[in-house]
Scaffold this active site. Structure first.
Site, PDB file in Angstrom:
ATOM      1  N   THR A 237      36.727  19.445  59.704  1.00  0.00           N
ATOM      2  CA  THR A 237      36.719  20.243  58.473  1.00  0.00           C
ATOM      3  C   THR A 237      36.197  21.646  58.777  1.00  0.00           C
ATOM      4  O   THR A 237      35.859  22.384  57.849  1.00  0.00           O
ATOM      5  CB  THR A 237      35.810  19.617  57.392  1.00  0.00           C
ATOM      6  OG1 THR A 237      34.518  19.384  57.988  1.00  0.00           O
ATOM      7  CG2 THR A 237      36.373  18.324  56.848  1.00  0.00           C
ATOM      8  N   ARG A 239      37.198  24.377  61.780  1.00  0.00           N
ATOM      9  CA  ARG A 239      38.269  25.337  62.045  1.00  0.00           C
ATOM     10  C   ARG A 239      39.277  24.698  62.997  1.00  0.00           C
ATOM     11  O   ARG A 239      38.900  23.990  63.937  1.00  0.00           O
ATOM     12  CB  ARG A 239      37.720  26.626  62.677  1.00  0.00           C
ATOM     13  CG  ARG A 239      37.012  27.568  61.708  1.00  0.00           C
ATOM     14  CD  ARG A 239      37.981  28.170  60.680  1.00  0.00           C
ATOM     15  NE  ARG A 239      37.355  29.153  59.807  1.00  0.00           N
ATOM     16  CZ  ARG A 239      36.857  28.902  58.594  1.00  0.00           C
ATOM     17  NH1 ARG A 239      36.883  27.668  58.108  1.00  0.00           N
ATOM     18  NH2 ARG A 239      36.342  29.879  57.864  1.00  0.00           N
ATOM     19  N   GLU A 268      47.476  28.336  59.954  1.00  0.00           N
ATOM     20  CA  GLU A 268      47.263  28.173  58.504  1.00  0.00           C
ATOM     21  C   GLU A 268      47.743  29.430  57.802  1.00  0.00           C
ATOM     22  O   GLU A 268      47.478  30.535  58.285  1.00  0.00           O
ATOM     23  CB  GLU A 268      45.781  27.974  58.199  1.00  0.00           C
ATOM     24  CG  GLU A 268      45.229  26.684  58.769  1.00  0.00           C
ATOM     25  CD  GLU A 268      43.776  26.443  58.338  1.00  0.00           C
ATOM     26  OE1 GLU A 268      43.268  27.172  57.459  1.00  0.00           O
ATOM     27  OE2 GLU A 268      43.155  25.531  58.884  1.00  0.00           O
ATOM     28  N   HIS A 286      43.155  22.693  54.153  1.00  0.00           N
ATOM     29  CA  HIS A 286      41.964  23.565  54.165  1.00  0.00           C
ATOM     30  C   HIS A 286      41.361  23.707  52.766  1.00  0.00           C
ATOM     31  O   HIS A 286      41.296  24.803  52.196  1.00  0.00           O
ATOM     32  CB  HIS A 286      42.305  24.947  54.748  1.00  0.00           C
ATOM     33  CG  HIS A 286      41.081  25.679  55.227  1.00  0.00           C
ATOM     34  ND1 HIS A 286      41.060  26.453  56.354  1.00  0.00           N
ATOM     35  CD2 HIS A 286      39.817  25.749  54.724  1.00  0.00           C
ATOM     36  CE1 HIS A 286      39.859  26.973  56.534  1.00  0.00           C
ATOM     37  NE2 HIS A 286      39.086  26.550  55.541  1.00  0.00           N
ATOM     38  N   GLY A 288      38.212  22.139  52.017  1.00  0.00           N
ATOM     39  CA  GLY A 288      36.855  21.603  52.107  1.00  0.00           C
ATOM     40  C   GLY A 288      35.929  22.108  51.012  1.00  0.00           C
ATOM     41  O   GLY A 288      35.140  21.347  50.440  1.00  0.00           O
ATOM     42  N   SER A 289      36.006  23.379  50.712  1.00  0.00           N
ATOM     43  CA  SER A 289      35.071  23.952  49.725  1.00  0.00           C
ATOM     44  C   SER A 289      35.689  24.067  48.338  1.00  0.00           C
ATOM     45  O   SER A 289      35.092  24.680  47.442  1.00  0.00           O
ATOM     46  CB  SER A 289      34.591  25.325  50.208  1.00  0.00           C
ATOM     47  OG  SER A 289      35.693  26.178  50.467  1.00  0.00           O
TER      48      SER A 289
HETATM   49  C1  DGY Z   1      34.688  28.760  54.689  1.00  0.00           C
HETATM   50  O1  DGY Z   1      33.934  29.130  53.798  1.00  0.00           O
HETATM   51  O2  DGY Z   1      34.588  29.150  55.843  1.00  0.00           O
HETATM   52  C2  DGY Z   1      35.784  27.824  54.296  1.00  0.00           C
HETATM   53  O3  DGY Z   1      36.524  27.408  55.402  1.00  0.00           O
HETATM   54  C3  DGY Z   1      36.691  28.443  53.258  1.00  0.00           C
HETATM   55  O4  DGY Z   1      37.055  29.702  53.658  1.00  0.00           O
END
Ligand code: DGY
Length: 319
Positions: A237, A239, A268, A286, A288-289
Site C-alpha cells: 500500500t 508505492r 499509475e 491507489h 489507501g487514504s
Molecule cells: C499519500 O498520501 O502518499 C497517498 O499515497 C495518497 O497520495
C-alpha cells in the site's frame, strides 16, 4: 500582505475547498485532471502556493522553469516521491506533506488486501457474481489463515505501526525491518530485524510501508521474493516503485508466493495489465487514504501548513 493566491490541483474534499476559499484567493481545478508540467510551470508565475497531490510531478526539469513567485508546495499526501526535494529547496520553495492523518485509513486498506489476497477474494467474488458458483466442497477455495501467522513489515513508521496495531487484533506475530530499531514502547513486542533478508525468512505475510526513494526502488526483487517462505502473501500500500513487478509475477506463477494484495503500481493510473489474468492478485486503484474522514484530515493538514507558512511560522510538516 495581500491574501495569498493558491492553486489546488485536484478535487479535494468539500470541507477542504470551503476552508481554502474562505482563507485564500484560490483557484480550484474542478476538472480534476492531473496538473501537467506546463500547468505547474505556468502556476508558479500566478500563485504563491500550490496544494498538489501525488499526481503532479515536480521534477528537477519542471522546477528549474519555475518563476520566483511560488513560495510553497503544500502536498496533499504523505509521500513526496513526486517532488524533487533538493531542486525545490534550492529554489527556496518550502515543501510540506500530510503525515499521521492517513495512517489508519491506509492500514485498513492493507488489512483488506491481506485478508482478500489470503482468502481468494478475487476468484470468490467473481464466481458468485457471474453465476459460476455451482458446487461446494471442503477442498474449495482453501486459503491461508491470517490469525496467528507471522507478519513482516518493512518500514515501521506511522503507517507500518498502525498496520501492526490492527494485525495484533488478529493475533499475528509481528516482525519488522526499519532503518532504526523502535523503542520498546513503540515496538509493542514486534521483533526487530536488522536486515531485510533476515525479516523475509520469517514473513508468511509481508507488508511494505516505506517511502519510494532511489534506495528503495525495486526493493522487492526476484532474489528477495525467493527469500520469503513458500506460500507467502505480499501486500503493498506504499508505492509501486518498491516492487519489481515482473519478479512478483514470476514468483506467483511459480507458486512460490500464494498471493499478493496491491494498491500501488509502477504505472499509475492504469496498473499492470499482466496482473489482470491472475486471480491470486487482489488489486485496488491507489485508494489507501480514500475515506471521507481522511480526505478532510489531509486537506486540513495541508491548509494548516499553509496557514503557518503565511503567518511567518514554520509549518508543522516542513520537509
Ligand atoms: C499519500 O498520501 O502518499 C497517498 O499515497 C495518497 O497520495
Amino acid at each position: 500582505m495581500s491574501t495569498p493566491r493558491l492553486w489546488i490541483t485536484r478535487r479535494l474534499s468539500d470541507a477542504t475547498l470551503e476552508r481554502a476559499a474562505r482563507d485564500y484567493d484560490v483557484v480550484i481545478n474542478h476538472g480534476d485532471l492531473p496538473g501537467t508540467a506546463a500547468e505547474l510551470i505556468a502556476a508558479s508565475a500566478d500563485f504563491d502556493a500550490i496544494i498538489p497531490c501525488h499526481s503532479e510531478h515536480f521534477s528537477a526539469d519542471v522546477v528549474a522553469q519555475f518563476s520566483d513567485r511560488l513560495k510553497i508546495v503544500a502536498n496533499h499526501s504523505v509521500g513526496v516521491d513526486h517532488c524533487d526535494l533538493p531542486s525545490l529547496k534550492a529554489r527556496g520553495i518550502a515543501v510540506t506533506n500530510t503525515p499521521d492523518v492517513l495512517s489508519d485509513a491506509t492500514a485498513e486498506l492493507a488489512m483488506l488486501l491481506m485478508l482478500g489476497a489470503a482468502r481468494h477474494a478475487v476468484a470468490g467474488d467473481r464466481i458468485v457474481r457471474t453465476g459460476q458458483w455451482d458446487s461446494w466442497s471442503p477442498a474449495f477455495m482453501v486459503g491461508k489463515q491470517v490469525t496467528g501467522a507471522r507478519l513482516g513489515i518493512i518500514g515501521m513508521g506511522r503507517v507500518g505501526r498502525a498496520f501492526a496495531a490492527k494485525a495484533r487484533g488478529f493475533d499475528m506475530e509481528i516482525h519488522y525491518y526499519n532503518r532504526s530499531e523502535l523503542s520498546a514502547e513503540d515496538a509493542k513486542g514486534a521483533v526487530y530485524h536488522d536486515s531485510i533478508e533476515s525479516l523475509l525468512g520469517v514473513a508468511d505475510f509481508l507488508s511494505l510501508h516505506c517511502p519510494a526513494t532511489p534506495e528503495t526502488t525495486g526493493l522487492m526483487n526476484a532474489a528477495r521474493f525467493a527469500m520469503l517462505p513458500r506460500g507467502a502473501v505480499v501486500v503493498n500500500t506504499a508505492r509501486g516503485a518498491l516492487i519489481d513487478e515482473a519478479a512478483l509475477l514470476s514468483a506467483l506463477e511459480s507458486g512460490h508466493l500464494a498471493a499478493a494484495g496491491l494498491d500501488c503500481f509502477q504505472v499509475e493510473p492504469g496498473g499492470n495489465p499482466a496482473f489482470a489474468a491472475h486471480d491470486t492478485i487482489f488489486m485496488l486503484p491507489h485508494i489507501g487514504s480514500a475515506t471521507r474522514t481522511t480526505r478532510d484530515a489531509m486537506g486540513f493538514r495541508a491548509l494548516d501548513n499553509l496557514d503557518a507558512f503565511f503567518a511567518g511560522k514554520t509549518p508543522g510538516d516542513l520537509l
